[in-house]
Motif scaffolding. Structure first.
Motif, PDB file in Angstrom:
ATOM      1  N   CYS A 157      35.192  35.735  43.940  1.00 47.18           N
ATOM      2  CA  CYS A 157      36.563  35.866  43.454  1.00 47.18           C
ATOM      3  C   CYS A 157      37.401  34.741  44.038  1.00 47.18           C
ATOM      4  CB  CYS A 157      37.141  37.218  43.852  1.00 47.18           C
ATOM      5  SG  CYS A 157      36.333  38.563  42.997  1.00 47.18           S
TER       6      CYS A 157
ATOM      7  N   MET B  31      37.165  35.823  31.532  1.00 49.26           N
ATOM      8  CA  MET B  31      37.307  36.976  32.439  1.00 49.26           C
ATOM      9  C   MET B  31      38.147  36.609  33.669  1.00 49.26           C
ATOM     10  SD  MET B  31      35.696  39.460  30.910  1.00 49.26           S
ATOM     11  CE  MET B  31      35.311  40.767  32.045  1.00 49.26           C
ATOM     12  N   THR B  33      40.702  37.039  36.535  1.00 47.23           N
ATOM     13  CA  THR B  33      41.134  38.243  37.237  1.00 47.23           C
ATOM     14  C   THR B  33      42.651  38.291  37.437  1.00 47.23           C
ATOM     15  OG1 THR B  33      40.786  37.128  39.329  1.00 47.23           O
ATOM     16  CG2 THR B  33      38.987  38.464  38.503  1.00 47.23           C
ATOM     17  N   ALA B  47      45.940  36.795  34.175  1.00 48.49           N
ATOM     18  CA  ALA B  47      44.767  37.646  33.937  1.00 48.49           C
ATOM     19  C   ALA B  47      44.419  37.675  32.458  1.00 48.49           C
ATOM     20  CB  ALA B  47      45.050  39.063  34.433  1.00 48.49           C
ATOM     21  N   TYR B  49      41.045  39.414  30.621  1.00 45.93           N
ATOM     22  CA  TYR B  49      39.699  39.971  30.709  1.00 45.93           C
ATOM     23  C   TYR B  49      39.499  41.033  29.646  1.00 45.93           C
ATOM     24  CZ  TYR B  49      42.203  43.538  33.400  1.00 45.93           C
ATOM     25  OH  TYR B  49      43.092  44.492  33.799  1.00 45.93           O
ATOM     26  N   TRP B  68      36.388  46.157  33.508  1.00 43.44           N
ATOM     27  CA  TRP B  68      37.453  45.714  34.400  1.00 43.44           C
ATOM     28  C   TRP B  68      37.184  44.271  34.794  1.00 43.44           C
ATOM     29  CZ3 TRP B  68      41.017  49.662  34.999  1.00 43.44           C
ATOM     30  CH2 TRP B  68      40.584  50.919  34.572  1.00 43.44           C
ATOM     31  N   GLU B  69      38.064  43.749  35.676  1.00 42.16           N
ATOM     32  CA  GLU B  69      37.998  42.327  36.023  1.00 42.16           C
ATOM     33  C   GLU B  69      36.706  41.945  36.732  1.00 42.16           C
ATOM     34  OE1 GLU B  69      40.298  44.516  36.969  1.00 42.16           O
ATOM     35  OE2 GLU B  69      42.190  43.556  37.461  1.00 42.16           O
TER      36      GLU B  69
END
Lengths: 158, 111
Positions: A157, B31, B33, B47, B49, B68-69
């Motif tokens: 991330c 995608m 986040t 974001a 996604y 989800w992310e």
């Protein structure tokens, strides 16, 4: 929540007709999974899904994930659940969690007997080394789980 | 928005009606986040996604996914499907930005 109430109405109509009509995949499809806020910890996320019911670790749930992932951005995960997948006994839903991500929820898969076998595979992002938790919900109301820790060399991330 | 590239793959290629096949659905999607910063401008990338993926067979839904992310860039979703007869498999997905796209594939079981 207009959509949800609409779906509930459909569900009621389906339930009324189900007594006479044969079971269709549509009537067996689990209702929309409870949508929680985006960021929550693993306990809150589990509670939102199970409604406080106990989650038992089971050998019926097979989780395949690498023990060491070099790149946290692409971690392949495969979940298989032993189930006959008949209209009486099937896996209703599979929930995938990454326990230490900022959003612990990865995916919720609602299945029907039309799937033939309970299987789901995808690739997920892991921010750091953590446990991947899988919870399978059966049509009989049981919650079965499996867990595996994954070591991440480079976080996925950011 | 322009159509995104997506692909439905059935494994194995040859199957009979009543067989359980693997359905692979691949999408080219970033995608995002909403937590990543652009390295050049230093601004946060908004974001974007996929939130929902629905699988239909002859317009009857049989599998729904909430996503989800935490799912990877250019995701691949694999599920099983018991093919009852010839028909059309359709996948519809939605994103958090309100984008809706679909892709379909004809299933032709032999025997």
């Amino acid at each position: 929540m207009q959509r949800r109430s609409f779906l509930q109405r459909i569900g009621l109509a389906a339930a009324a007709t189900a007594a006479t009509a044969t079971l269709t995949p549509q009537s067996l499809l689990a209702a929309e999974a409870p949508k929680g806020p985006n960021t929550m910890d693993i306990d809150a996320a589990l509670k939102a899904i199970t409604g406080g019911k106990a989650v038992t670790p089971s050998k019926k749930v097979h989780l395949k994930a690498p023990e060491i992932a070099e790149n946290g951005a692409v971690v392949p995960v495969t979940i298989e659940v032993d189930s006959p997948m008949t209209p009486d006994d099937y896996v209703k839903a599979i929930h995938v969690f990454a326990t230490k991500n900022s959003n612990v929820r990865c995916a919720d898969i609602m299945l029907t007997p039309a799937n033939g076998a309970a299987m789901f595979a995808t690739r997920i992002k892991l921010g750091s080394s953590q446990d991947v938790l899988v919870v399978a919900e059966t049509s009989t109301g049981e919650f079965l789980s499996a867990k595996q820790s994954v070591k991440v060399t480079i976080g996925g991330c950011g | 928005m322009a159509e995104r590239k997506s692909l439905i793959k059935i494994k194995p290629k040859k199957f009979k009606s009543g067989d359980v096949v693997k359905v692979n659905f691949m999408v080219m999607h970033p995608m995002e986040t909403g937590m990543r910063k652009d390295k050049k401008s230093g601004k946060i990338v908004p974001a974007d996604y996929i939130t929902e993926v629905k699988f239909f067979f002859n317009d009857t839904p049989f599998t729904t996914m909430q996503v989800w992310e935490s799912v990877s860039t250019n995701p691949v979703f694999t599920i099983n499907f018991k093919v009852p007869a010839a028909g059309t498999l359709k996948v519809v997905y939605k994103t958090n930005t309100g984008e809706v796209q679909e892709k379909s594939k004809k299933l032709k079981p032999k025997g």
